[in-house]
Every structure is written in C-alpha cells, then in structure tokens.
Design a protein around this motif. Sequence first.
Motif, PDB file in Angstrom:
ATOM      1  N   LEU A   9      18.162  -2.496  -2.323  1.00  0.00           N
ATOM      2  CA  LEU A   9      16.886  -1.315  -2.445  1.00  0.00           C
ATOM      3  C   LEU A   9      16.383  -1.005  -1.036  1.00  0.00           C
ATOM      4  O   LEU A   9      15.261  -1.618  -1.380  1.00  0.00           O
ATOM      5  CB  LEU A   9      16.548  -0.729  -4.203  1.00  0.00           C
ATOM      6  CG  LEU A   9      15.890   0.571  -4.059  1.00  0.00           C
ATOM      7  CD1 LEU A   9      17.407   1.774  -4.334  1.00  0.00           C
ATOM      8  CD2 LEU A   9      14.766   0.519  -5.740  1.00  0.00           C
ATOM      9  N   GLU A  10      16.503  -0.182  -0.510  1.00  0.00           N
ATOM     10  CA  GLU A  10      15.241   0.194   0.179  1.00  0.00           C
ATOM     11  C   GLU A  10      14.581   1.413   0.164  1.00  0.00           C
ATOM     12  O   GLU A  10      15.151   2.362  -0.751  1.00  0.00           O
ATOM     13  CB  GLU A  10      16.201   0.591   1.853  1.00  0.00           C
ATOM     14  CG  GLU A  10      15.186   1.362   2.866  1.00  0.00           C
ATOM     15  CD  GLU A  10      14.689  -0.569   3.650  1.00  0.00           C
ATOM     16  OE1 GLU A  10      15.460  -1.793   3.888  1.00  0.00           O
ATOM     17  OE2 GLU A  10      13.939  -0.525   4.185  1.00  0.00           O
ATOM     18  N   MET A  11      13.173   0.722   0.170  1.00  0.00           N
ATOM     19  CA  MET A  11      12.741   2.075  -0.901  1.00  0.00           C
ATOM     20  C   MET A  11      10.615   2.093   0.468  1.00  0.00           C
ATOM     21  O   MET A  11      10.607   1.349   0.834  1.00  0.00           O
ATOM     22  CB  MET A  11      11.672   1.024  -1.741  1.00  0.00           C
ATOM     23  CG  MET A  11      12.726   0.913  -2.492  1.00  0.00           C
ATOM     24  SD  MET A  11      11.607  -0.403  -4.465  1.00  0.00           S
ATOM     25  CE  MET A  11      10.319  -1.432  -3.665  1.00  0.00           C
ATOM     26  N   ASN A  12      11.092   3.421   1.184  1.00  0.00           N
ATOM     27  CA  ASN A  12       9.888   3.671   2.187  1.00  0.00           C
ATOM     28  C   ASN A  12       8.595   4.792   1.296  1.00  0.00           C
ATOM     29  O   ASN A  12       9.370   5.654   0.407  1.00  0.00           O
ATOM     30  CB  ASN A  12      11.446   4.324   3.211  1.00  0.00           C
ATOM     31  CG  ASN A  12      11.495   3.224   3.346  1.00  0.00           C
ATOM     32  OD1 ASN A  12      11.475   2.206   4.161  1.00  0.00           O
ATOM     33  ND2 ASN A  12      12.893   3.648   3.529  1.00  0.00           N
ATOM     34  N   THR A  13       8.003   5.137   2.392  1.00  0.00           N
ATOM     35  CA  THR A  13       6.991   5.834   2.007  1.00  0.00           C
ATOM     36  C   THR A  13       6.739   6.197   0.040  1.00  0.00           C
ATOM     37  O   THR A  13       6.586   6.807  -0.511  1.00  0.00           O
ATOM     38  CB  THR A  13       7.351   7.343   1.869  1.00  0.00           C
ATOM     39  OG1 THR A  13       8.211   7.401   3.084  1.00  0.00           O
ATOM     40  CG2 THR A  13       6.333   8.365   2.292  1.00  0.00           C
ATOM     41  N   LEU A  14       6.424   4.238  -0.297  1.00  0.00           N
ATOM     42  CA  LEU A  14       6.399   4.406  -1.728  1.00  0.00           C
ATOM     43  C   LEU A  14       4.535   5.347  -1.863  1.00  0.00           C
ATOM     44  O   LEU A  14       4.451   5.162  -1.324  1.00  0.00           O
ATOM     45  CB  LEU A  14       6.099   2.885  -1.357  1.00  0.00           C
ATOM     46  CG  LEU A  14       7.303   1.943  -2.042  1.00  0.00           C
ATOM     47  CD1 LEU A  14       7.085   1.141  -1.633  1.00  0.00           C
ATOM     48  CD2 LEU A  14       8.284   2.976  -3.061  1.00  0.00           C
ATOM     49  N   LYS A  15       5.164   5.220  -3.153  1.00  0.00           N
ATOM     50  CA  LYS A  15       3.918   6.416  -4.030  1.00  0.00           C
ATOM     51  C   LYS A  15       3.068   5.138  -5.483  1.00  0.00           C
ATOM     52  O   LYS A  15       4.090   4.093  -5.560  1.00  0.00           O
ATOM     53  CB  LYS A  15       4.327   7.543  -4.523  1.00  0.00           C
ATOM     54  CG  LYS A  15       4.838   8.014  -3.595  1.00  0.00           C
ATOM     55  CD  LYS A  15       5.146   9.652  -3.991  1.00  0.00           C
ATOM     56  CE  LYS A  15       5.684  10.523  -2.708  1.00  0.00           C
ATOM     57  NZ  LYS A  15       6.523  11.864  -3.687  1.00  0.00           N
TER      58      LYS A  15
ATOM     59  N   GLN B 286       1.055  -1.683  -0.255  1.00  0.00           N
ATOM     60  CA  GLN B 286       0.459  -0.117   0.445  1.00  0.00           C
ATOM     61  C   GLN B 286       1.139   1.253  -0.176  1.00  0.00           C
ATOM     62  O   GLN B 286       2.410   1.252   0.506  1.00  0.00           O
ATOM     63  CB  GLN B 286      -1.011  -0.035   1.107  1.00  0.00           C
ATOM     64  CG  GLN B 286      -1.975  -1.264   1.473  1.00  0.00           C
ATOM     65  CD  GLN B 286      -3.462  -0.991   2.422  1.00  0.00           C
ATOM     66  OE1 GLN B 286      -2.810  -0.483   3.230  1.00  0.00           O
ATOM     67  NE2 GLN B 286      -4.362  -1.028   1.956  1.00  0.00           N
ATOM     68  N   ALA B 287       0.682   2.394   0.018  1.00  0.00           N
ATOM     69  CA  ALA B 287       1.233   3.762  -0.455  1.00  0.00           C
ATOM     70  C   ALA B 287       1.142   3.916   0.947  1.00  0.00           C
ATOM     71  O   ALA B 287       0.977   3.178   1.887  1.00  0.00           O
ATOM     72  CB  ALA B 287       0.221   5.150  -1.115  1.00  0.00           C
TER      73      ALA B 287
ATOM     74  N   GLN C  66       8.595  -7.007 -10.045  1.00  0.00           N
ATOM     75  CA  GLN C  66       7.446  -6.615 -10.081  1.00  0.00           C
ATOM     76  C   GLN C  66       7.572  -5.525  -8.580  1.00  0.00           C
ATOM     77  O   GLN C  66       7.697  -6.328  -7.573  1.00  0.00           O
ATOM     78  CB  GLN C  66       6.452  -7.204 -10.022  1.00  0.00           C
ATOM     79  CG  GLN C  66       4.978  -6.384 -10.694  1.00  0.00           C
ATOM     80  CD  GLN C  66       5.300  -5.170 -11.533  1.00  0.00           C
ATOM     81  OE1 GLN C  66       5.197  -5.334 -12.853  1.00  0.00           O
ATOM     82  NE2 GLN C  66       4.748  -3.713 -11.022  1.00  0.00           N
ATOM     83  N   VAL C  67       7.432  -4.343  -8.441  1.00  0.00           N
ATOM     84  CA  VAL C  67       6.665  -3.982  -7.221  1.00  0.00           C
ATOM     85  C   VAL C  67       5.270  -3.004  -7.762  1.00  0.00           C
ATOM     86  O   VAL C  67       5.309  -2.408  -8.340  1.00  0.00           O
ATOM     87  CB  VAL C  67       7.532  -2.444  -7.146  1.00  0.00           C
ATOM     88  CG1 VAL C  67       7.369  -1.490  -6.073  1.00  0.00           C
ATOM     89  CG2 VAL C  67       9.242  -3.217  -6.989  1.00  0.00           C
ATOM     90  N   THR C  68       4.695  -3.437  -6.398  1.00  0.00           N
ATOM     91  CA  THR C  68       3.525  -2.647  -6.943  1.00  0.00           C
ATOM     92  C   THR C  68       2.715  -1.855  -6.007  1.00  0.00           C
ATOM     93  O   THR C  68       2.789  -2.193  -5.249  1.00  0.00           O
ATOM     94  CB  THR C  68       2.419  -3.595  -7.660  1.00  0.00           C
ATOM     95  OG1 THR C  68       2.890  -4.959  -8.619  1.00  0.00           O
ATOM     96  CG2 THR C  68       1.001  -3.378  -8.084  1.00  0.00           C
ATOM     97  N   VAL C  69       2.745  -0.383  -6.215  1.00  0.00           N
ATOM     98  CA  VAL C  69       2.130   0.382  -3.828  1.00  0.00           C
ATOM     99  C   VAL C  69       0.635   0.501  -5.216  1.00  0.00           C
ATOM    100  O   VAL C  69       0.471   1.418  -6.520  1.00  0.00           O
ATOM    101  CB  VAL C  69       3.246   1.698  -5.130  1.00  0.00           C
ATOM    102  CG1 VAL C  69       2.277   1.922  -3.575  1.00  0.00           C
ATOM    103  CG2 VAL C  69       4.059   0.991  -4.508  1.00  0.00           C
TER     104      VAL C  69
END
Length: 124
Positions: free
Chosen positions: A80-86, A12-13, A119-122
């Motif tokens: 790759l650390e991804m935070n606050t994904l949009k 989720q976002a 695949q990354v889906t937000v």
Amino acid sequence: VQLQASGGGLVQAEGSLRLPCAASGRTFSAYYMGWFRQAPGKEREFVAGIVWNGGYTHYQDSVKARFTISRDVVKRTVYLEMNTLKPEDTAVYYCAGRRAYSVRYYDPGEYDYWGRGTQVTVSS
C-alpha cells in the motif's frame, strides 16, 4: 498462513509511506487481498483491495487519488503506497486475505486471513 504487515511510522502531513504485507505458509491461497484501517474509537474500514491473480483494484473514495495498492505474486507480498497523507489517515493498518470471490470486498467479515497491523501516525 500468516500475514505480516510493516512499514508504519510517524510522518508529517503531505508525506508518504509504503506498507508491505508479506504472506507466508505452505497453504497460502488468496483470491483477493485488502488493506483495512482502524482509528481509535472507530470501526475497522476498508481502504484498498486487489484481485491477487488479476490485479483489479478497489479503493475507498477518500484515498482513491492518494493511495495505490499493488502486489508481487512471486514474493507473495501486497503493498500500500500512501501519498499526500493527512492527519485523518492516522490509524492501525491491517492487511487481510480472502480465498474466495465476494462482492463484499469492503466487509472485514468476508476475509479469512489477517495480519497484526502496523501503526500509521500523521502529524499536522
């Protein structure tokens, strides 16, 4: 040399994901490792990169405050650390490696090795 990216999924976002990319092969040698992404109908774009033996990093402006690239030299893995994904971060994420120095770290054509993508889906 093979690069294996993993860790993608549906989030989720405002959520977070961590993508590892492991390098294998006796001849592995990298000056620079990068993460790229490609959304449907769009060109592959640079996300983040790191100098393998120095740790110096580059980021695309849109992810600079949210994503962090790092590497473990012993494990031959880049993260790759991804935070606050949009939702606009939704894409297939690829890791890539380059043997030599280049000022064009953002150019996919400058890379020698590529992983298969994850695949990354937000969702919003």
